[in-house]
Design an enzyme around this catalytic site. Structure first.
Site, PDB file in Angstrom:
ATOM      1  N   ASP A 128       0.838  -1.289  -0.177  1.00  0.00           N
ATOM      2  CA  ASP A 128      -0.013   0.000  -0.071  1.00  0.00           C
ATOM      3  C   ASP A 128       0.892   1.177  -0.056  1.00  0.00           C
ATOM      4  O   ASP A 128       1.588   1.554   1.126  1.00  0.00           O
ATOM      5  CB  ASP A 128      -0.831  -0.030   1.284  1.00  0.00           C
ATOM      6  CG  ASP A 128      -2.037   0.940   1.270  1.00  0.00           C
ATOM      7  OD1 ASP A 128      -1.402   2.272   0.579  1.00  0.00           O
ATOM      8  OD2 ASP A 128      -3.076   1.264   1.758  1.00  0.00           O
ATOM      9  N   HIS A 129       0.999   1.869  -1.175  1.00  0.00           N
ATOM     10  CA  HIS A 129       2.091   2.912  -1.450  1.00  0.00           C
ATOM     11  C   HIS A 129       2.125   4.128  -0.347  1.00  0.00           C
ATOM     12  O   HIS A 129       2.972   4.695  -0.153  1.00  0.00           O
ATOM     13  CB  HIS A 129       2.461   3.333  -2.640  1.00  0.00           C
ATOM     14  CG  HIS A 129       1.191   4.163  -3.291  1.00  0.00           C
ATOM     15  ND1 HIS A 129       0.027   3.527  -3.686  1.00  0.00           N
ATOM     16  CD2 HIS A 129       1.356   5.502  -3.328  1.00  0.00           C
ATOM     17  CE1 HIS A 129      -0.526   4.502  -4.161  1.00  0.00           C
ATOM     18  NE2 HIS A 129      -0.107   5.762  -3.943  1.00  0.00           N
ATOM     19  N   ASP A 157     -11.695   1.022  -3.767  1.00  0.00           N
ATOM     20  CA  ASP A 157     -10.309   1.517  -4.412  1.00  0.00           C
ATOM     21  C   ASP A 157      -9.520   2.240  -3.391  1.00  0.00           C
ATOM     22  O   ASP A 157      -8.388   2.242  -3.543  1.00  0.00           O
ATOM     23  CB  ASP A 157     -10.731   2.547  -5.603  1.00  0.00           C
ATOM     24  CG  ASP A 157      -9.592   2.459  -6.601  1.00  0.00           C
ATOM     25  OD1 ASP A 157      -8.800   1.614  -6.849  1.00  0.00           O
ATOM     26  OD2 ASP A 157      -9.345   3.706  -6.773  1.00  0.00           O
ATOM     27  N   HIS A 196      -6.217   2.504   1.449  1.00  0.00           N
ATOM     28  CA  HIS A 196      -5.564   3.722   1.813  1.00  0.00           C
ATOM     29  C   HIS A 196      -5.933   4.142   2.924  1.00  0.00           C
ATOM     30  O   HIS A 196      -5.463   4.546   3.952  1.00  0.00           O
ATOM     31  CB  HIS A 196      -5.373   4.671   0.933  1.00  0.00           C
ATOM     32  CG  HIS A 196      -4.802   3.873  -0.427  1.00  0.00           C
ATOM     33  ND1 HIS A 196      -3.635   3.130  -0.534  1.00  0.00           N
ATOM     34  CD2 HIS A 196      -5.281   4.160  -1.837  1.00  0.00           C
ATOM     35  CE1 HIS A 196      -3.499   2.917  -1.796  1.00  0.00           C
ATOM     36  NE2 HIS A 196      -4.405   3.520  -2.659  1.00  0.00           N
TER      37      HIS A 196
END
Ligand code: NAD
Length: 485
Positions: free
Chosen positions: A177-178, A235, A240
């Site tokens: 998860d950037h 999404d 995030h």
């Protein structure tokens, strides 16, 4: 400020989907930056593996073009691009068949860390894991990096976890998860757990509420087909925003080590209350000036009920946070690109300055993008004569300024995370049970609006989202902070 680069061990890194958008925009330019920073050992090798019929020479030319594009040409001035390209190879591979696998296996060097980055559609994750194993590449030093989306719901995430677990131990699986690779996100942990200042106040007694905003100016673009099957909840929120919420809400882990951190995050997700239907606002963006299509046009479905915007209120039901709402919102085609967490402290219990001084509260703002940094809003006396007037001013900890004009940029999220993979550090990656717990919270919310047949509210492109999201706050006598670039 001097940046300290810790070289990693030599490695073989295979990028499945090495010709794709993500590889070209993020992964390879990021690796190049690590190379320039001196972090990549002489013996490191990067192998692009994808469907296109390319020679290694063609691939190097493709990568050179991408790196130049991303870095605006600067990359090549010092002549180091060639050195980086010399570390690249390419293998044409069929993830679902047998083509290319023997060639790839032959390139792998024994006794060396080998990482396999799955930068392909999620439908291929299982095929890749199986074939890596089958062709004898799943050594003890092997690790796989799995991109989002990790499943579509709890059932599919469980299935995917089981498929990967058939070939790799959990300690070899890096679910990326950037957002977790961002400098500020790690700074959030440093601020919380490295200082005495904040932690005593970090609870429902002193914090009024938390706001987490991830606003984008772009629409669904070329991802319309995928996006319409997902929506903002799947999404963005399930991964995030949930990860950011965890880092804000979690208890101090005993150590900064992968399982200690992830255990605490998991407890937060499991303590999340179900969301009441009237605490959710969903929206879809409208067309703008005939220039940009509206959401339904962009996804080519005039009746689509998928949300491009969501705002919701939830609670973490534990001792620390009882009664403190967490408001989350994210959307496309909003007024500005801005990802920020605002920790809104309570007003002082009594104002010695009287009514006219107004109400003032401290706000700790953690900006993830753009301009990563942390600001603490404090109340001071307005300078000058005229009595005791109070004003709120920011104590700014913008990293770009702290580093100075000659300072080195902090590594981008992807480059930092890839180096963590090579080092074998899973702290900033999601564990399988975390992902499943996040879906277990998300699924009933989605099922609820589907069973009620809810249609998202239209909102203007370039706005802050549907008006109902403001009402969500107003009902609680609160307001969203502005969305500023
Ligand atoms: P893409 O469509 O641009 O690239 C897909 C790559 O997969 C290509 O290199 C293609 O050759 C390869 N491929 C496809 N089928 C194959 C097969 N059968 N055998 C071997 N190789 C095959 O996709 P992308 O945008 O780079 O996304 C890759 C992954 O990363 C996806 O899971 C996506 O959800 C995720 N992701 C992408 C982004 C982004 O910004 N692009 C952001 C976050 C996550």
């Amino acid at each position: 400020m001097v940046s300290r680069v810790i070289p990693v061990d030599p490695f073989d890194l295979v990028i499945f989907g090495g010709t794709g958008d993500l590889a070209r925009r993020k992964i390879l330019p990021g690796l190049f930056r690590r190379y320039c920073a001196g972090q990549m050992p002489e013996e490191a090798r990067i192998v692009g593996a994808a469907r296109s019929a390319l020679s290694s020479e063609d691939y190097r030319a493709l990568v050179a073009e991408s790196v130049r594009e991303v870095s605006g040409g600067r990359a090549c001035e010092d002549g180091t691009l060639d050195g980086f390209l010399a570390r690249l190879d390419y293998v044409r591979i069929d993830a679902r068949g047998s083509d290319g696998w023997e060639d790839l296996a032959a390139l792998m060097r024994p006794e060396m860390v080998r990482a396999f980055y799955f930068s392909v559609g999620p439908g291929l994750f299982g095929d890749l894991a199986e074939r890596i194993h089958l062709h004898g590449m799943a050594s003890e030093l092997a690790r796989i990096v799995v991109e989002k989306p990790f499943g579509h719901d709890l059932a599919s995430a469980r299935e995917l976890n089981a498929t990967l677990a058939a070939h790799f131990d959990e300690g070899q699986i890096y679910r990326i998860d950037h957002y977790l690779g961002k400098e500020t996100v790690q700074n959030l942990m440093a601020i919380r757990f490295g200082n005495m200042l904040f932690e005593p106040l970090w609870n429902s007694q002193y914090v009024d509420h938390i706001q987490i905003t991830v606003a984008e100016t772009v629409g669904v673009g070329g991802r319309g087909e995928y996006y319409d099957t997902a929506g903002a909840m799947r999404d963005m929120v399930q991964n995030h925003l949930m990860q950011l919420l965890c880092l804000i809400a979690m208890e101090p882990p005993a150590k900064f080590d992968p399982d200690a951190v992830r255990d605490e995050k998991l407890k937060v997700i499991r303590a999340l209350d179900p969301v009441e239907p009237h605490h959710i606002v969903r929206g879809q963006y409208l067309a703008q000036d005939g220039e940009h299509p509206g959401y339904r046009e962009a996804v080519n479905d005039p009746r689509s009920r998928t949300e491009s915007y969501i705002a919701l209120k939830t609670h973490v039901s534990n001792w620390r946070w009882a009664g403190t709402p967490f408001y989350l919102r994210t959307g496309k085609r909003l007024v500005a690109r801005s990802s920020v967490i605002n920790v809104m402290f309570k007003d002082a219990p009594h104002s010695i300055f009287g009514q006219e001084a107004g109400r003032h509260a401290n706000v700790l703002s953690i900006r993830l993008q753009p301009n990563e940094g942390i600001t603490l809003q404090v109340t001071i006396k307005e300078p000058g004569p005229g009595g005791m007037r109070l004003v709120d001013v920011p104590l700014d900890m913008t990293f770009a300024e702290a580093l100075g004009p000659d300072g080195e940029d902090p590594p981008d999220a992807y480059e930092r995370l890839i180096m963590d993979v090579i080092r074998g550090n899973q702290t900033l990656f999601m564990r399988g049970d975390e992902v499943e717990a996040a879906w277990a919270w998300t699924d009933p919310i989605i099922a609820g609006w589907q069973s009620r047949g809810e249609v998202p509210k239209p909102y203007d492109s370039g706005s802050t989202g549907p008006g109902d999201a403001d009402l969500l706050m107003k009902r609680d006598h609160r307001a969203w902070r502005g969305i500023k670039p």
